[in-house]
Design a protein around this motif. Structure first.
Motif, PDB file in Angstrom:
ATOM      1  N   UNK A   1       3.852  -2.612  -2.414  1.00  0.00           N
ATOM      2  CA  UNK A   1       5.046  -3.207  -1.804  1.00  0.00           C
ATOM      3  C   UNK A   1       5.160  -2.819  -0.354  1.00  0.00           C
ATOM      4  N   UNK A   2       4.858  -1.537  -0.059  1.00  0.00           N
ATOM      5  CA  UNK A   2       4.931  -1.065   1.324  1.00  0.00           C
ATOM      6  C   UNK A   2       3.908  -1.797   2.208  1.00  0.00           C
ATOM      7  N   UNK A   3       2.686  -1.929   1.665  1.00  0.00           N
ATOM      8  CA  UNK A   3       1.642  -2.602   2.440  1.00  0.00           C
ATOM      9  C   UNK A   3       1.990  -4.069   2.700  1.00  0.00           C
ATOM     10  N   UNK A   4       2.557  -4.756   1.662  1.00  0.00           N
ATOM     11  CA  UNK A   4       2.939  -6.157   1.834  1.00  0.00           C
ATOM     12  C   UNK A   4       4.032  -6.276   2.895  1.00  0.00           C
ATOM     13  N   UNK A   5       5.018  -5.372   2.825  1.00  0.00           N
ATOM     14  CA  UNK A   5       6.122  -5.425   3.792  1.00  0.00           C
ATOM     15  C   UNK A   5       5.625  -5.181   5.201  1.00  0.00           C
ATOM     16  N   UNK A   6       4.781  -4.197   5.343  1.00  0.00           N
ATOM     17  CA  UNK A   6       4.255  -3.892   6.669  1.00  0.00           C
ATOM     18  C   UNK A   6       3.402  -5.045   7.211  1.00  0.00           C
ATOM     19  N   UNK A   7       2.650  -5.660   6.294  1.00  0.00           N
ATOM     20  CA  UNK A   7       1.835  -6.800   6.721  1.00  0.00           C
ATOM     21  C   UNK A   7       2.689  -7.974   7.178  1.00  0.00           C
ATOM     22  N   UNK A   8       3.764  -8.204   6.430  1.00  0.00           N
ATOM     23  CA  UNK A   8       4.670  -9.301   6.799  1.00  0.00           C
ATOM     24  C   UNK A   8       5.313  -9.031   8.155  1.00  0.00           C
ATOM     25  N   UNK A   9       5.761  -7.786   8.365  1.00  0.00           N
ATOM     26  CA  UNK A   9       6.374  -7.422   9.648  1.00  0.00           C
ATOM     27  C   UNK A   9       5.374  -7.586  10.785  1.00  0.00           C
ATOM     28  N   UNK A  10       4.130  -7.210  10.517  1.00  0.00           N
ATOM     29  CA  UNK A  10       3.101  -7.293  11.561  1.00  0.00           C
ATOM     30  C   UNK A  10       2.797  -8.756  11.907  1.00  0.00           C
ATOM     31  N   UNK A  11       2.710  -9.579  10.851  1.00  0.00           N
ATOM     32  CA  UNK A  11       2.437 -11.008  11.085  1.00  0.00           C
ATOM     33  C   UNK A  11       3.574 -11.650  11.860  1.00  0.00           C
ATOM     34  N   UNK A  12       4.827 -11.323  11.467  1.00  0.00           N
ATOM     35  CA  UNK A  12       5.998 -11.875  12.156  1.00  0.00           C
ATOM     36  C   UNK A  12       6.010 -11.445  13.612  1.00  0.00           C
ATOM     37  N   UNK A  13       5.681 -10.156  13.833  1.00  0.00           N
ATOM     38  CA  UNK A  13       5.664  -9.633  15.209  1.00  0.00           C
ATOM     39  C   UNK A  13       4.646 -10.370  16.065  1.00  0.00           C
TER      40      UNK A  13
ATOM     41  N   UNK B   1       0.320  12.708 -21.058  1.00  0.00           N
ATOM     42  CA  UNK B   1      -0.663  11.794 -20.451  1.00  0.00           C
ATOM     43  C   UNK B   1      -0.010  10.474 -20.099  1.00  0.00           C
ATOM     44  N   UNK B   2       0.841   9.957 -20.963  1.00  0.00           N
ATOM     45  CA  UNK B   2       1.541   8.688 -20.704  1.00  0.00           C
ATOM     46  C   UNK B   2       2.440   8.815 -19.492  1.00  0.00           C
ATOM     47  N   UNK B   3       3.060   9.993 -19.332  1.00  0.00           N
ATOM     48  CA  UNK B   3       3.945  10.203 -18.178  1.00  0.00           C
ATOM     49  C   UNK B   3       3.161  10.189 -16.888  1.00  0.00           C
ATOM     50  N   UNK B   4       1.962  10.786 -16.905  1.00  0.00           N
ATOM     51  CA  UNK B   4       1.121  10.815 -15.691  1.00  0.00           C
ATOM     52  C   UNK B   4       0.685   9.400 -15.341  1.00  0.00           C
ATOM     53  N   UNK B   5       0.282   8.623 -16.348  1.00  0.00           N
ATOM     54  CA  UNK B   5      -0.148   7.245 -16.095  1.00  0.00           C
ATOM     55  C   UNK B   5       1.004   6.418 -15.497  1.00  0.00           C
ATOM     56  N   UNK B   6       2.189   6.547 -16.041  1.00  0.00           N
ATOM     57  CA  UNK B   6       3.347   5.790 -15.538  1.00  0.00           C
ATOM     58  C   UNK B   6       3.683   6.156 -14.101  1.00  0.00           C
ATOM     59  N   UNK B   7       3.519   7.464 -13.754  1.00  0.00           N
ATOM     60  CA  UNK B   7       3.768   7.911 -12.375  1.00  0.00           C
ATOM     61  C   UNK B   7       2.761   7.292 -11.425  1.00  0.00           C
ATOM     62  N   UNK B   8       1.494   7.207 -11.875  1.00  0.00           N
ATOM     63  CA  UNK B   8       0.461   6.610 -11.019  1.00  0.00           C
ATOM     64  C   UNK B   8       0.722   5.110 -10.800  1.00  0.00           C
ATOM     65  N   UNK B   9       1.162   4.455 -11.890  1.00  0.00           N
ATOM     66  CA  UNK B   9       1.455   3.023 -11.766  1.00  0.00           C
ATOM     67  C   UNK B   9       2.573   2.797 -10.758  1.00  0.00           C
ATOM     68  N   UNK B  10       3.615   3.601 -10.838  1.00  0.00           N
ATOM     69  CA  UNK B  10       4.727   3.460  -9.898  1.00  0.00           C
ATOM     70  C   UNK B  10       4.280   3.718  -8.472  1.00  0.00           C
ATOM     71  N   UNK B  11       3.377   4.684  -8.307  1.00  0.00           N
ATOM     72  CA  UNK B  11       2.869   4.990  -6.961  1.00  0.00           C
ATOM     73  C   UNK B  11       2.060   3.828  -6.404  1.00  0.00           C
ATOM     74  N   UNK B  12       1.252   3.233  -7.281  1.00  0.00           N
ATOM     75  CA  UNK B  12       0.444   2.080  -6.848  1.00  0.00           C
ATOM     76  C   UNK B  12       1.339   0.909  -6.459  1.00  0.00           C
ATOM     77  N   UNK B  13       2.372   0.658  -7.281  1.00  0.00           N
ATOM     78  CA  UNK B  13       3.282  -0.462  -6.985  1.00  0.00           C
ATOM     79  C   UNK B  13       4.041  -0.213  -5.683  1.00  0.00           C
ATOM     80  N   UNK B  14       4.491   1.016  -5.497  1.00  0.00           N
ATOM     81  CA  UNK B  14       5.223   1.340  -4.273  1.00  0.00           C
ATOM     82  C   UNK B  14       4.330   1.169  -3.054  1.00  0.00           C
ATOM     83  N   UNK B  15       3.065   1.619  -3.197  1.00  0.00           N
ATOM     84  CA  UNK B  15       2.121   1.475  -2.076  1.00  0.00           C
ATOM     85  C   UNK B  15       1.850   0.000  -1.769  1.00  0.00           C
TER      86      UNK B  15
END
Length: 255
Positions: free
Chosen positions: A18-30, A2-16
């Protein structure tokens, strides 16, 4: 597990995230670059349609740049503002030696001039006398006869200032000090007048001849009378200085 599943979800949320922030920054700059580009294009079209506006903008920009550069140069080159006392041609009488002090007070009484401005001239005359091998009392005597120590005196034939130098004849010497009006600066006038006197003495057969030549250059009409006046004034100044030295010697070495 169960702890392993929770940690995987946390990493997925963080990755998502970071991706959204990066894309937003690129869009704003554009979008920002697009807005800047549109502004540049609009400005260029405006200038193309109105050439006068372009010239006016260029002149305004150049004027601002030149003014900024001038202020920077002035800040680097201009010394701190002097006080009125520092700008004045005056010297405390305490800085004079006994002979200079006696001459200063004698001139002050005779010509009704404050001792401090005279002290500056007396001190400079002594300094110039040492360098030019001319008696300082002779330099002072010429000033007395030429202008009565009035730095703003103006002669009938163009002589100016303390030693009545003729600006056109000494234009090259006055140029480093600001031109012809520098003849009214007491120390500048004194230095140039002494230099001229030194050249005349070196080229003349006698001191009297040199003084006659000086009289002609300064606009004096009676050469021989001028020479007599200058030499008589010098003698009085010499006596004033020697009298003070004798008095000091008597106090130092009493009988």
């Amino acid at each position: 597990m169960t702890a392993s599943i929770k940690w995987s979800r946390i990493r997925l949320v963080l990755a998502t995230l970071i991706f959204d922030v990066r894309e937003g920054f690129v869009e704003i700059t554009r979008h920002s670059l697009a807005v800047i580009g549109l502004a540049v294009v609009a400005t260029a079209l405006t200038f193309a349609a109105r050439p006068g506006l372009q010239q006016s903008a260029s002149e305004t920009l150049m004027g601002w740049l030149q003014l900024r550069q001038a202020h920077q140069v002035q800040a680097q080159e201009t010394p701190a503002a002097l006080t009125a006392a520092e700008r004045s041609t005056a010297t405390p009488t305490q800085e004079l030696n006994s002979e200079q002090l006696a001459v200063t007070h004698w001139l002050s009484r005779k010509y009704k001039i404050s001792p401090e401005p005279l002290a500056a001239l007396v001190s400079e005359a002594w300094s110039l006398g040492e360098r030019s091998q001319i008696s300082p009392t002779l330099i002072l005597a010429i000033m007395a006869i030429e202008s009565r120590f009035n730095p703003f005196a103006s002669g009938s034939q163009g002589g100016m200032g303390l030693m009545q130098i003729e600006p056109d004849a000494h234009s090259s010497a006055l140029s480093p000090f600001g031109g012809r009006l520098a003849a009214f600066d007491p120390l500048t006038n004194l230095r140039i007048g002494t230099r001229h006197l030194q050249a005349l003495i070196q080229n003349a057969s006698s001191l009297e001849d040199a003084l006659q030549l000086y009289a002609r250059d300064s606009g004096q009409t009676q050469d021989s009378l001028y020479v007599d006046k200058v030499l008589a004034e010098q003698k009085l100044l010499d006596n004033a200085g020697k009298g003070q030295k004798t008095a000091l010697a008597n106090r130092t070495n009493p009988l």
